[in-house]
Design an enzyme around this catalytic site. Structure first.
Site, PDB file in Angstrom:
ATOM      1  N   LYS A  81       6.263 -38.397   2.445  1.00 18.45           N
ATOM      2  CA  LYS A  81       7.458 -38.105   3.225  1.00 18.45           C
ATOM      3  C   LYS A  81       7.198 -36.986   4.226  1.00 18.45           C
ATOM      4  O   LYS A  81       6.270 -36.200   4.087  1.00 18.45           O
ATOM      5  CB  LYS A  81       8.608 -37.711   2.286  1.00 18.45           C
ATOM      6  CG  LYS A  81       8.962 -38.791   1.252  1.00 18.45           C
ATOM      7  CD  LYS A  81       9.551 -40.023   1.914  1.00 18.45           C
ATOM      8  CE  LYS A  81       9.955 -41.072   0.882  1.00 18.45           C
ATOM      9  NZ  LYS A  81       8.809 -41.828   0.346  1.00 18.45           N
ATOM     10  N   ASP A  82       8.073 -36.910   5.229  1.00 19.37           N
ATOM     11  CA  ASP A  82       7.951 -35.935   6.307  1.00 19.37           C
ATOM     12  C   ASP A  82       7.945 -34.505   5.776  1.00 19.37           C
ATOM     13  O   ASP A  82       8.609 -34.193   4.775  1.00 19.37           O
ATOM     14  CB  ASP A  82       9.105 -36.081   7.293  1.00 19.37           C
ATOM     15  CG  ASP A  82       9.091 -37.418   8.012  1.00 19.37           C
ATOM     16  OD1 ASP A  82       9.502 -38.407   7.382  1.00 19.37           O
ATOM     17  OD2 ASP A  82       8.674 -37.471   9.176  1.00 19.37           O
ATOM     18  N   ALA A  83       7.233 -33.635   6.490  1.00 18.20           N
ATOM     19  CA  ALA A  83       7.235 -32.209   6.146  1.00 18.20           C
ATOM     20  C   ALA A  83       8.451 -31.502   6.734  1.00 18.20           C
ATOM     21  O   ALA A  83       9.129 -30.733   6.048  1.00 18.20           O
ATOM     22  CB  ALA A  83       5.954 -31.543   6.638  1.00 18.20           C
ATOM     23  N   LYS A  95      12.508 -31.759  -1.700  1.00 17.39           N
ATOM     24  CA  LYS A  95      11.623 -30.767  -1.087  1.00 17.39           C
ATOM     25  C   LYS A  95      12.095 -30.480   0.334  1.00 17.39           C
ATOM     26  O   LYS A  95      12.693 -31.322   0.985  1.00 17.39           O
ATOM     27  CB  LYS A  95      10.166 -31.236  -1.103  1.00 17.39           C
ATOM     28  CG  LYS A  95       9.887 -32.498  -0.291  1.00 17.39           C
ATOM     29  CD  LYS A  95       8.436 -32.888  -0.367  1.00 17.39           C
ATOM     30  CE  LYS A  95       8.149 -34.106   0.489  1.00 17.39           C
ATOM     31  NZ  LYS A  95       8.338 -33.884   1.930  1.00 17.39           N
ATOM     32  N   LYS A 149      14.955 -32.964  14.619  1.00 18.87           N
ATOM     33  CA  LYS A 149      14.212 -32.042  13.757  1.00 18.87           C
ATOM     34  C   LYS A 149      14.240 -30.614  14.289  1.00 18.87           C
ATOM     35  O   LYS A 149      13.278 -29.858  14.144  1.00 18.87           O
ATOM     36  CB  LYS A 149      12.767 -32.497  13.557  1.00 18.87           C
ATOM     37  CG  LYS A 149      12.630 -33.793  12.768  1.00 18.87           C
ATOM     38  CD  LYS A 149      11.178 -34.076  12.432  1.00 18.87           C
ATOM     39  CE  LYS A 149      11.041 -35.312  11.578  1.00 18.87           C
ATOM     40  NZ  LYS A 149       9.638 -35.587  11.200  1.00 18.87           N
TER      41      LYS A 149
END
Length: 409
Positions: free
Chosen positions: A83-85, A54, A25
């Site tokens: 879901k993950d940011a 997104k 990430k």
């Protein structure tokens, strides 16, 4: 800060295989998640289904932005999972009684509408078959691709340890401690962990607010909490008004937050059980409660030798507890491991009814989950070299359960 889940050592399933190290990430583009639907929209009905992509947003933030643009309450929008940011994610949303053309015309800097259709029901939590991941790991060790393939090969056969990820327990790692204190009715201990006791991950003005709270200066602490922490300020002001009534202050927390703290306590118990059994997570013990992967049903294992072939075929797996009043308890050695984990997590006493009226119902969770479609490819882009991991996991399973084994974080 209280001694929370961060103190639990979570052993690897593959401790003898070297990891690749690296960074995950580093950029949103390095973490791609694609939701796999349980069913496709039929093309008819009053509910509009639309798939979005997104970037750098939580699901709830994206939902709020879309709802505001359409002039609708956020609760009207359905989704199958959060879901993950810090990622690029693709997932389906639904909204009833809206012109599909309005959905197609939506424009945001970090949200794209990819497709629009219709269906007969609202999309609800759990209405997905899994998630497909593509994760780029940067700054890896030499020979990283071969190392990663070796780890994924083991996980594909034996299963992925189904640990709850660190996001479950918060940056400070004490969500489970807070939940256990609330379950015991020790609201002062719970609130002091929520609002006080600054730790190494706290930065100003939050660290300053926590110090003021510890000093009993509740009004001043309330004024220092940032705008996104209105619940914290509300609790501080409740303490100031009531002269230190911690139970009343606890009830000023939003209900979802209180529920989340209690669920984190359950998750900590599960992680402790899995940590104790991870080296044999694909081996049944007599007294286990086994999980059927085809339908989610559970049963008590009376003869481990008789049932082990089904476990070898990944038809069934041993489970761990999310404690509660409806939980089917394990027997024998599995039961002793589970009871020890419950006591270590501060939930001993057998009470799953918090004094504020909340109840833990309990359920079983498999100690392992299947890993599908694993692959590893080295690559290079304008930001440098990377190794890309691709795999598919069932709903609700943390990708970190895979990446921690590969990277040996």
């Amino acid at each position: 800060m209280a001694d929370g889940v961060q103190a639990i050592r979570l052993p690897f399933l593959t401790p003898d295989l070297p990891g690749i190290g690296g960074r995950i990430k580093a950029f949103d583009e390095d973490f791609l998640v694609e939701e796999l639907p349980r069913y496709q929209p039929c093309g008819q009905g009053t509910h509009v289904y639309f798939t979005i992509e997104k970037r750098g947003l939580t699901t709830m933030a994206a939902v709020a932005m879309i709802a505001k643009a359409l002039g609708r309450p956020a609760r009207d929008i359905g989704f199958a999972g959060q879901k993950d940011a810090h990622a690029i994610t693709r997932q389906a949303l639904s909204l009833e009684h809206v012109d599909p053309a309005r959905i197609e015309r939506l424009q945001f800097a970090r949200i794209r509408v990819l497709s629009v259709s219709r269906h007969t029901n609202k999309l609800k939590l759990g209405h997905l078959s899994g998630n497909r991941f593509a994760i780029r790991v940067r700054d890896v060790a030499a020979g990283a691709a071969d190392r990663a393939r070796a780890v994924l090969a083991v996980l594909a056969v034996r299963g992925v340890p189904n640990y709850f990820g660190p996001q479950r327990f918060g940056v400070r790692g004490d969500n489970g401690v807070i939940g256990a204190a609330a379950l015991r009715g020790d609201y002062e201990e719970a609130i002091r962990n929520v609002l006080g006791r600054p730790g190494p991950f706290d930065r100003p003005p939050i660290s300053d607010a926590r110090r003021l709270f510890d000093a009993g200066q509740y009004e001043k602490a309330a004024a220092l909490w940032p705008a996104g922490f209105t619940g914290m300020s509300r609790v501080c002001r409740a303490l100031a008004r009531t002269g230190g009534d911690f139970r009343a202050a606890w009830l000023k927390l939003d209900l979802p937050a209180r529920k989340f703290y209690l669920s984190a306590c359950q998750s900590e118990v599960f992680n402790r059980v899995l940590a104790a059994r991870v080296s044999g997570l694909d081996r049944l013990l007599t007294g286990d409660v086994a999980y059927k992967h085809n339908n989610g049903a559970c049963f008590v294992v009376e003869d481990a030798g008789l049932e082990q072939p089904r476990c070898d075929a990944f038809e069934i797996s041993p489970t761990g507890p999310l404690p509660g009043r409806r939980l089917t308890p394990a027997q024998g050695e599995p039961g002793r491991i589970e009871q020890s984990a419950i006591e270590a997590s501060g939930m001993s006493g057998g009470s799953f009814h918090a004094p504020d009226g909340m109840t833990l119902h309990g359920e079983r969770r498999p100690l392992r989950v299947p890993l599908a479609d694993p692959s590893v490819e080295p690559g290079r882009d304008e930001r440098g070299d990377f190794v890309e991991l691709r795999f598919t996991l069932p709903p609700g399973v943390y990708a970190t359960s895979v990446t921690r084994e590969v990277c040996k974080e």
